[in-house]
Design a protein around this motif. Structure first.
Motif, PDB file in Angstrom:
ATOM      1  N   THR A  41     -13.445 -24.492  46.828  1.00 35.38           N
ATOM      2  CA  THR A  41     -13.583 -23.453  45.799  1.00 35.38           C
ATOM      3  C   THR A  41     -14.311 -24.050  44.590  1.00 35.38           C
ATOM      4  O   THR A  41     -14.267 -25.280  44.390  1.00 35.38           O
ATOM      5  CB  THR A  41     -12.217 -22.934  45.344  1.00 35.38           C
ATOM      6  N   ARG A  42     -14.976 -23.133  43.853  1.00 39.39           N
ATOM      7  CA  ARG A  42     -15.016 -21.714  44.192  1.00 39.39           C
ATOM      8  C   ARG A  42     -16.248 -21.366  45.016  1.00 39.39           C
ATOM      9  O   ARG A  42     -16.253 -20.408  45.765  1.00 39.39           O
ATOM     10  CB  ARG A  42     -15.049 -20.892  42.892  1.00 39.39           C
ATOM     11  N   GLY A  43     -17.315 -22.178  44.878  1.00 47.50           N
ATOM     12  CA  GLY A  43     -18.584 -21.841  45.521  1.00 47.50           C
ATOM     13  C   GLY A  43     -18.507 -21.657  47.030  1.00 47.50           C
ATOM     14  O   GLY A  43     -19.270 -20.882  47.608  1.00 47.50           O
ATOM     15  N   GLY A  44     -17.564 -22.376  47.676  1.00 46.47           N
ATOM     16  CA  GLY A  44     -17.470 -22.295  49.136  1.00 46.47           C
ATOM     17  C   GLY A  44     -16.837 -21.011  49.642  1.00 46.47           C
ATOM     18  O   GLY A  44     -16.915 -20.691  50.836  1.00 46.47           O
ATOM     19  N   ALA A  66     -13.084 -29.057  40.878  1.00 49.66           N
ATOM     20  CA  ALA A  66     -13.928 -28.622  39.756  1.00 49.66           C
ATOM     21  C   ALA A  66     -14.651 -29.830  39.190  1.00 49.66           C
ATOM     22  O   ALA A  66     -14.072 -30.912  39.068  1.00 49.66           O
ATOM     23  CB  ALA A  66     -13.081 -27.964  38.676  1.00 49.66           C
ATOM     24  N   SER A  67     -15.923 -29.632  38.856  1.00 48.38           N
ATOM     25  CA  SER A  67     -16.658 -30.754  38.257  1.00 48.38           C
ATOM     26  C   SER A  67     -17.690 -30.324  37.226  1.00 48.38           C
ATOM     27  O   SER A  67     -17.810 -30.956  36.189  1.00 48.38           O
ATOM     28  CB  SER A  67     -17.337 -31.602  39.331  1.00 48.38           C
ATOM     29  N   TYR A  68     -18.455 -29.250  37.502  1.00 51.67           N
ATOM     30  CA  TYR A  68     -19.497 -28.846  36.549  1.00 51.67           C
ATOM     31  C   TYR A  68     -18.872 -27.932  35.493  1.00 51.67           C
ATOM     32  O   TYR A  68     -18.795 -26.725  35.658  1.00 51.67           O
ATOM     33  CB  TYR A  68     -20.656 -28.151  37.273  1.00 51.67           C
ATOM     34  N   HIS A  69     -18.426 -28.546  34.405  1.00 51.71           N
ATOM     35  CA  HIS A  69     -17.695 -27.774  33.394  1.00 51.71           C
ATOM     36  C   HIS A  69     -18.646 -27.081  32.439  1.00 51.71           C
ATOM     37  O   HIS A  69     -18.357 -26.053  31.893  1.00 51.71           O
ATOM     38  CB  HIS A  69     -16.758 -28.686  32.617  1.00 51.71           C
ATOM     39  N   ILE A  98     -16.495 -26.073  54.337  1.00 49.77           N
ATOM     40  CA  ILE A  98     -17.642 -25.270  53.869  1.00 49.77           C
ATOM     41  C   ILE A  98     -17.762 -25.329  52.347  1.00 49.77           C
ATOM     42  O   ILE A  98     -16.788 -25.141  51.620  1.00 49.77           O
ATOM     43  CB  ILE A  98     -17.459 -23.778  54.286  1.00 49.77           C
ATOM     44  N   ASP A  99     -19.002 -25.552  51.896  1.00 49.00           N
ATOM     45  CA  ASP A  99     -19.308 -25.405  50.468  1.00 49.00           C
ATOM     46  C   ASP A  99     -20.662 -24.716  50.339  1.00 49.00           C
ATOM     47  O   ASP A  99     -21.434 -24.658  51.304  1.00 49.00           O
ATOM     48  CB  ASP A  99     -19.315 -26.768  49.772  1.00 49.00           C
ATOM     49  N   ASP A 100     -20.942 -24.185  49.142  1.00 48.49           N
ATOM     50  CA  ASP A 100     -22.226 -23.505  48.958  1.00 48.49           C
ATOM     51  C   ASP A 100     -23.384 -24.501  48.952  1.00 48.49           C
ATOM     52  O   ASP A 100     -24.441 -24.235  49.506  1.00 48.49           O
ATOM     53  CB  ASP A 100     -22.226 -22.627  47.686  1.00 48.49           C
ATOM     54  N   LEU A 101     -23.176 -25.669  48.305  1.00 43.04           N
ATOM     55  CA  LEU A 101     -24.244 -26.664  48.280  1.00 43.04           C
ATOM     56  C   LEU A 101     -23.680 -28.046  48.048  1.00 43.04           C
ATOM     57  O   LEU A 101     -22.533 -28.201  47.619  1.00 43.04           O
ATOM     58  CB  LEU A 101     -25.248 -26.355  47.155  1.00 43.04           C
ATOM     59  N   THR A 102     -24.507 -29.039  48.350  1.00 38.28           N
ATOM     60  CA  THR A 102     -24.187 -30.393  47.939  1.00 38.28           C
ATOM     61  C   THR A 102     -25.337 -30.871  47.057  1.00 38.28           C
ATOM     62  O   THR A 102     -26.502 -30.657  47.375  1.00 38.28           O
ATOM     63  CB  THR A 102     -23.935 -31.332  49.139  1.00 38.28           C
ATOM     64  N   ASP A 103     -24.984 -31.473  45.909  1.00 43.53           N
ATOM     65  CA  ASP A 103     -25.997 -31.878  44.932  1.00 43.53           C
ATOM     66  C   ASP A 103     -26.022 -33.409  44.852  1.00 43.53           C
ATOM     67  O   ASP A 103     -26.802 -34.070  45.530  1.00 43.53           O
ATOM     68  CB  ASP A 103     -25.652 -31.215  43.590  1.00 43.53           C
ATOM     69  N   THR A 104     -25.122 -34.001  44.062  1.00 38.84           N
ATOM     70  CA  THR A 104     -25.051 -35.468  44.023  1.00 38.84           C
ATOM     71  C   THR A 104     -24.273 -36.011  45.226  1.00 38.84           C
ATOM     72  O   THR A 104     -24.313 -37.206  45.499  1.00 38.84           O
ATOM     73  CB  THR A 104     -24.315 -35.938  42.756  1.00 38.84           C
ATOM     74  N   GLY A 105     -23.513 -35.131  45.893  1.00 39.52           N
ATOM     75  CA  GLY A 105     -22.692 -35.550  47.026  1.00 39.52           C
ATOM     76  C   GLY A 105     -21.297 -35.995  46.616  1.00 39.52           C
ATOM     77  O   GLY A 105     -20.479 -36.353  47.463  1.00 39.52           O
ATOM     78  N   LYS A 106     -20.984 -35.953  45.305  1.00 34.74           N
ATOM     79  CA  LYS A 106     -19.669 -36.439  44.842  1.00 34.74           C
ATOM     80  C   LYS A 106     -18.526 -35.559  45.369  1.00 34.74           C
ATOM     81  O   LYS A 106     -17.501 -36.070  45.820  1.00 34.74           O
ATOM     82  CB  LYS A 106     -19.628 -36.483  43.315  1.00 34.74           C
ATOM     83  N   THR A 107     -18.703 -34.246  45.286  1.00 32.90           N
ATOM     84  CA  THR A 107     -17.654 -33.331  45.782  1.00 32.90           C
ATOM     85  C   THR A 107     -17.478 -33.539  47.290  1.00 32.90           C
ATOM     86  O   THR A 107     -16.347 -33.665  47.791  1.00 32.90           O
ATOM     87  CB  THR A 107     -18.048 -31.859  45.490  1.00 32.90           C
ATOM     88  N   ALA A 108     -18.596 -33.608  48.000  1.00 32.54           N
ATOM     89  CA  ALA A 108     -18.544 -33.812  49.453  1.00 32.54           C
ATOM     90  C   ALA A 108     -17.832 -35.128  49.779  1.00 32.54           C
ATOM     91  O   ALA A 108     -17.003 -35.178  50.694  1.00 32.54           O
ATOM     92  CB  ALA A 108     -19.955 -33.813  50.027  1.00 32.54           C
TER      93      ALA A 108
HETATM   94  O1  LIG Z   1     -22.595 -32.518  45.050  1.00 38.56           O
HETATM   95  P1  LIG Z   1     -21.990 -32.350  43.701  1.00 38.56           P
HETATM   96  O2  LIG Z   1     -22.849 -32.957  42.605  1.00 38.56           O
HETATM   97  O3  LIG Z   1     -20.577 -32.818  43.612  1.00 38.56           O
HETATM   98  O4  LIG Z   1     -22.034 -30.792  43.342  1.00 38.56           O
HETATM   99  C1  LIG Z   1     -21.740 -29.768  44.262  1.00 38.56           C
HETATM  100  C2  LIG Z   1     -20.538 -28.962  43.832  1.00 38.56           C
HETATM  101  O5  LIG Z   1     -20.756 -28.414  42.520  1.00 38.56           O
HETATM  102  C3  LIG Z   1     -20.497 -27.020  42.528  1.00 38.56           C
HETATM  103  O6  LIG Z   1     -19.132 -26.754  42.305  1.00 38.56           O
HETATM  104  P2  LIG Z   1     -18.444 -26.805  40.862  1.00 38.56           P
HETATM  105  O7  LIG Z   1     -17.692 -28.095  40.723  1.00 38.56           O
HETATM  106  O8  LIG Z   1     -19.458 -26.503  39.806  1.00 38.56           O
HETATM  107  O9  LIG Z   1     -17.365 -25.664  40.885  1.00 38.56           O
HETATM  108  P3  LIG Z   1     -17.440 -24.162  41.418  1.00 38.56           P
HETATM  109  O10 LIG Z   1     -17.662 -24.226  42.898  1.00 38.56           O
HETATM  110  O11 LIG Z   1     -16.102 -23.635  41.060  1.00 38.56           O
HETATM  111  O12 LIG Z   1     -18.563 -23.483  40.719  1.00 38.56           O
HETATM  112  C4  LIG Z   1     -20.854 -26.604  43.946  1.00 38.56           C
HETATM  113  O13 LIG Z   1     -20.184 -25.409  44.319  1.00 38.56           O
HETATM  114  C5  LIG Z   1     -20.376 -27.775  44.772  1.00 38.56           C
HETATM  115  O14 LIG Z   1     -18.999 -27.651  45.099  1.00 38.56           O
END
Ligand SMILES: O=P(O)(O)OC[C@H]1O[C@H](OP(=O)(O)OP(=O)(O)O)[C@H](O)[C@@H]1O
Ligand SMILES: [Mg+2]
Length: 166
Positions: A41-44, A66-69, A98-108
């Motif tokens: 959550t939440r994007g996934g 949560a990470s992108y505040h 499942i997630d909407d995207l991976t950016d830096t890969g930290k969440t993954a």
């Molecule tokens: O690869 P990373 O750099 O870690 O970024 C990817 C994550 O960032 C966004 O989530 P976010 O933490 O913003 O929360 P949200 O899904 O609630 O919007 C997105 O939905 C991914 O989960």
């Protein structure tokens, strides 16, 4: 706050199409047999609903991260809710994350560590996060910000000629 150079706006229609394309790919992995979806959550939540419908998956769990505040700047990663122990058995084998995207890969990286044998899928991927996902649909460059339809509204667009007028 630093704004990424390029913008990749995604409409609802495009997102639905891309999430369906991801479902097609996932139907060919693990013989299409998934125990459950764990959505980040939440994007996934949005792609998880579409994929669950396409693949007939009825067990949906969340892991809340949560990470992108502050819009585009990433802060400390916080796990607000963990995965149910029932799905952590066998290191998450047969589970689809499942997630909407991976950016830096930290969440993954954080969620993968919870279930090393699970299959990790995102709709979009940037180069830094790409090695952490097993399946995705579209790659965009690291200096691109993806604008999701649930974050956007209709606004007036200036005619191109206005930028050239003295
Ligand atoms: O690869 P990373 O750099 O870690 O970024 C990817 C994550 O960032 C966004 O989530 P976010 O933490 O913003 O929360 P949200 O899904 O609630 O919007 C997105 O939905 C991914 O989960
Ligand atoms: Mg997210």
């Amino acid at each position: 706050m630093s704004l990424p150079e390029k913008a990749f706006p995604v409409s609802w229609d495009q997102f639905h199409r891309d999430a369906r394309a991801l479902s097609w790919r996932l139907s060919g992995a693990n013989k299409g047999q998934w125990k459950a979806i764990v959505c980040i959550t939440r994007g996934g939540l949005v792609p998880a609903a579409i994929i669950a419908r396409e693949l007939g998956i009825r067990v949906i769990e969340t892991v809340c991260v949560a990470s992108y505040h502050d819009y585009t700047s990433q802060g400390q990663l916080q796990v607000l809710k963990e995965i149910t122990p029932a799905l952590l058995a066998d290191d998450g084998a047969g589970v689809l994350i499942i997630d909407d995207l991976t950016d830096t890969g930290k969440t993954a990286g954080i969620v993968r560590a919870m279930m090393p044998k699970a299959h990790f899928a995102t709709v979009y991927a940037k180069p830094k996060g790409r090695p952490l996902v097993d399946t995705f649909v579209t790659e965009v460059s690291q200096d691109t910000w993806i604008y999701f339809p649930w974050d956007m509204g209709f606004t007036y667009q200036k005619p191109i000629a206005d930028d050239h007028a003295g």
